[in-house]
Design a protein around this motif. Structure first.
Motif, mmCIF file in Angstrom:
data_model
loop_
_atom_site.group_PDB
_atom_site.id
_atom_site.type_symbol
_atom_site.label_atom_id
_atom_site.label_comp_id
_atom_site.label_asym_id
_atom_site.label_seq_id
_atom_site.Cartn_x
_atom_site.Cartn_y
_atom_site.Cartn_z
ATOM 1 N N PRO A 23 0.968 -1.287 0.054
ATOM 2 C CA PRO A 23 -0.029 0.090 -0.080
ATOM 3 C C PRO A 23 1.020 1.361 -0.104
ATOM 4 O O PRO A 23 1.897 1.240 0.303
ATOM 5 C CB PRO A 23 -0.857 -0.105 1.464
ATOM 6 N N GLY A 24 0.192 2.372 -0.600
ATOM 7 C CA GLY A 24 1.080 3.598 -0.153
ATOM 8 C C GLY A 24 1.292 4.162 -1.733
ATOM 9 O O GLY A 24 1.528 3.713 -2.652
ATOM 10 N N ASP A 25 1.321 5.395 -1.723
ATOM 11 C CA ASP A 25 1.556 6.304 -2.705
ATOM 12 C C ASP A 25 2.897 6.959 -2.848
ATOM 13 O O ASP A 25 3.352 8.034 -1.804
ATOM 14 C CB ASP A 25 0.563 7.351 -2.932
ATOM 15 N N VAL A 26 3.735 6.678 -3.532
ATOM 16 C CA VAL A 26 5.190 6.950 -3.636
ATOM 17 C C VAL A 26 5.248 8.505 -3.668
ATOM 18 O O VAL A 26 5.982 9.277 -2.998
ATOM 19 C CB VAL A 26 6.077 6.303 -4.907
ATOM 20 N N ARG A 27 4.314 9.191 -4.676
ATOM 21 C CA ARG A 27 4.678 10.657 -4.986
ATOM 22 C C ARG A 27 3.966 11.242 -3.541
ATOM 23 O O ARG A 27 4.801 12.288 -3.169
ATOM 24 C CB ARG A 27 3.564 11.022 -5.776
ATOM 25 N N ALA A 28 3.121 10.807 -3.027
ATOM 26 C CA ALA A 28 2.423 11.445 -1.666
ATOM 27 C C ALA A 28 3.739 11.244 -0.641
ATOM 28 O O ALA A 28 3.737 12.150 0.012
ATOM 29 C CB ALA A 28 1.322 10.881 -1.221
ATOM 30 N N GLY A 29 4.145 10.222 -0.467
ATOM 31 C CA GLY A 29 5.278 9.873 0.458
ATOM 32 C C GLY A 29 6.519 10.712 0.138
ATOM 33 O O GLY A 29 7.161 11.161 0.974
ATOM 34 N N ARG A 30 6.767 11.040 -1.012
ATOM 35 C CA ARG A 30 7.991 11.979 -1.288
ATOM 36 C C ARG A 30 7.575 13.250 -0.837
ATOM 37 O O ARG A 30 8.347 14.180 -0.425
ATOM 38 C CB ARG A 30 8.322 11.871 -2.825
ATOM 39 N N GLY A 31 6.283 13.791 -0.977
ATOM 40 C CA GLY A 31 5.746 15.230 -0.514
ATOM 41 C C GLY A 31 6.015 15.318 0.903
ATOM 42 O O GLY A 31 6.277 16.084 1.401
ATOM 43 N N ALA A 33 8.095 13.565 2.946
ATOM 44 C CA ALA A 33 9.489 13.761 3.078
ATOM 45 C C ALA A 33 9.977 14.973 2.921
ATOM 46 O O ALA A 33 10.846 15.475 3.955
ATOM 47 C CB ALA A 33 10.142 12.421 2.375
ATOM 48 N N ALA A 34 9.735 15.558 1.759
ATOM 49 C CA ALA A 34 10.388 16.901 1.512
ATOM 50 C C ALA A 34 9.625 18.006 2.780
ATOM 51 O O ALA A 34 10.437 18.805 2.867
ATOM 52 C CB ALA A 34 9.609 17.314 0.175
ATOM 53 N N ASN A 35 8.448 17.734 3.054
ATOM 54 C CA ASN A 35 7.877 18.645 4.064
ATOM 55 C C ASN A 35 8.486 18.227 5.696
ATOM 56 O O ASN A 35 8.541 19.281 6.226
ATOM 57 C CB ASN A 35 6.149 18.547 4.035
ATOM 58 N N TRP A 36 8.386 17.168 5.658
ATOM 59 C CA TRP A 36 8.819 16.772 7.417
ATOM 60 C C TRP A 36 10.384 16.178 7.579
ATOM 61 O O TRP A 36 10.867 16.254 8.591
ATOM 62 C CB TRP A 36 8.102 15.740 7.970
ATOM 63 N N CYS A 37 10.767 15.536 6.481
ATOM 64 C CA CYS A 37 12.351 14.870 6.823
ATOM 65 C C CYS A 37 13.261 15.535 6.237
ATOM 66 O O CYS A 37 14.551 15.089 6.797
ATOM 67 C CB CYS A 37 12.074 13.465 6.215
ATOM 68 N N ALA A 38 13.283 16.399 5.162
ATOM 69 C CA ALA A 38 14.354 17.160 4.514
ATOM 70 C C ALA A 38 15.125 18.097 5.410
ATOM 71 O O ALA A 38 16.294 18.571 5.043
ATOM 72 C CB ALA A 38 13.873 17.613 3.336
ATOM 73 N N ASN A 39 14.495 18.192 6.590
ATOM 74 C CA ASN A 39 15.361 19.074 7.380
ATOM 75 C C ASN A 39 16.729 18.577 8.095
ATOM 76 O O ASN A 39 17.503 19.151 8.203
ATOM 77 C CB ASN A 39 14.388 19.717 8.693
ATOM 78 N N CYS A 40 16.551 17.078 8.117
ATOM 79 C CA CYS A 40 17.569 16.378 8.671
ATOM 80 C C CYS A 40 17.991 15.298 7.647
ATOM 81 O O CYS A 40 19.272 15.010 7.816
ATOM 82 C CB CYS A 40 17.232 15.714 9.945
ATOM 83 N N HIS A 41 17.260 14.850 6.790
ATOM 84 C CA HIS A 41 17.797 13.770 6.001
ATOM 85 C C HIS A 41 17.914 14.428 4.710
ATOM 86 O O HIS A 41 16.875 15.011 4.104
ATOM 87 C CB HIS A 41 16.708 12.565 5.973
ATOM 88 N N ARG A 42 18.879 13.675 3.607
ATOM 89 C CA ARG A 42 18.622 13.836 2.298
ATOM 90 C C ARG A 42 17.616 12.680 1.785
ATOM 91 O O ARG A 42 18.004 11.591 1.928
ATOM 92 C CB ARG A 42 20.104 13.476 1.824
ATOM 93 N N ILE A 43 16.640 13.276 1.082
ATOM 94 C CA ILE A 43 15.311 12.453 0.940
ATOM 95 C C ILE A 43 15.425 11.795 -0.273
ATOM 96 O O ILE A 43 14.758 10.728 -0.668
ATOM 97 C CB ILE A 43 14.189 13.330 1.211
ATOM 98 N N ALA A 44 16.445 12.332 -1.326
ATOM 99 C CA ALA A 44 16.578 11.558 -2.513
ATOM 100 C C ALA A 44 18.078 11.795 -2.850
ATOM 101 O O ALA A 44 18.550 12.883 -2.483
ATOM 102 C CB ALA A 44 15.692 12.401 -3.493
ATOM 103 N N PRO A 45 18.652 10.942 -3.731
ATOM 104 C CA PRO A 45 19.906 11.112 -4.206
ATOM 105 C C PRO A 45 20.036 12.607 -5.074
ATOM 106 O O PRO A 45 19.376 12.994 -5.912
ATOM 107 C CB PRO A 45 20.163 10.095 -5.251
#
Length: 105
Positions: A23-31, A33-45
């Motif tokens: 289950p899950g929408d990859v595009r929504a997950g990237r969004g 990650a960009a909003n919540w995780c990119a402050n600390c993690h590199r979310i994409a190569p």
């Protein structure tokens, strides 16, 4: 011979369940990650996100043999020091896990 027929019938019944996509929408997950995780993690190569070693890049997390759908779900639902507790909904969790697993090479 009868045991073989029973086994084949059970395997045929289980096949559709095994073939179902995660289950899950990859595009929504990237969004997310960009909003919540990119402050600390590199979310994409190649970005976005910081280029520091403070938090593991998502591609590195995805490449770990221990990173499975289940292990990622457990990790994301367990509070960790230094990591915000976002209280993800089931849909958000599905989307974020789908995105992380999409980064496997």
């Amino acid at each position: 011979m009868r045991s073989l027929a029973v086994f084949a019938a059970l395997a045929a019944l289980a096949a559709p369940a095994l073939a179902q996509p995660e289950p899950g929408d990859v595009r929504a997950g990237r969004g997310l990650a960009a909003n919540w995780c990119a402050n600390c993690h590199r979310i994409a190569p190649g970005g976005p996100g910081p280029a520091t070693d403070v938090a593991a890049p998502f591609a590195s997390i995805a490449a770990m043999p221990s990173s499975t759908s289940m292990s990622l779900r457990v990790f994301l639902q367990t509070p960790h020091a230094g990591m915000p507790d976002y209280h993800l909904t089931r849909e958000q969790l599905d989307d974020l896990v789908a995105y992380l697993l999409s980064l496997r090479r």
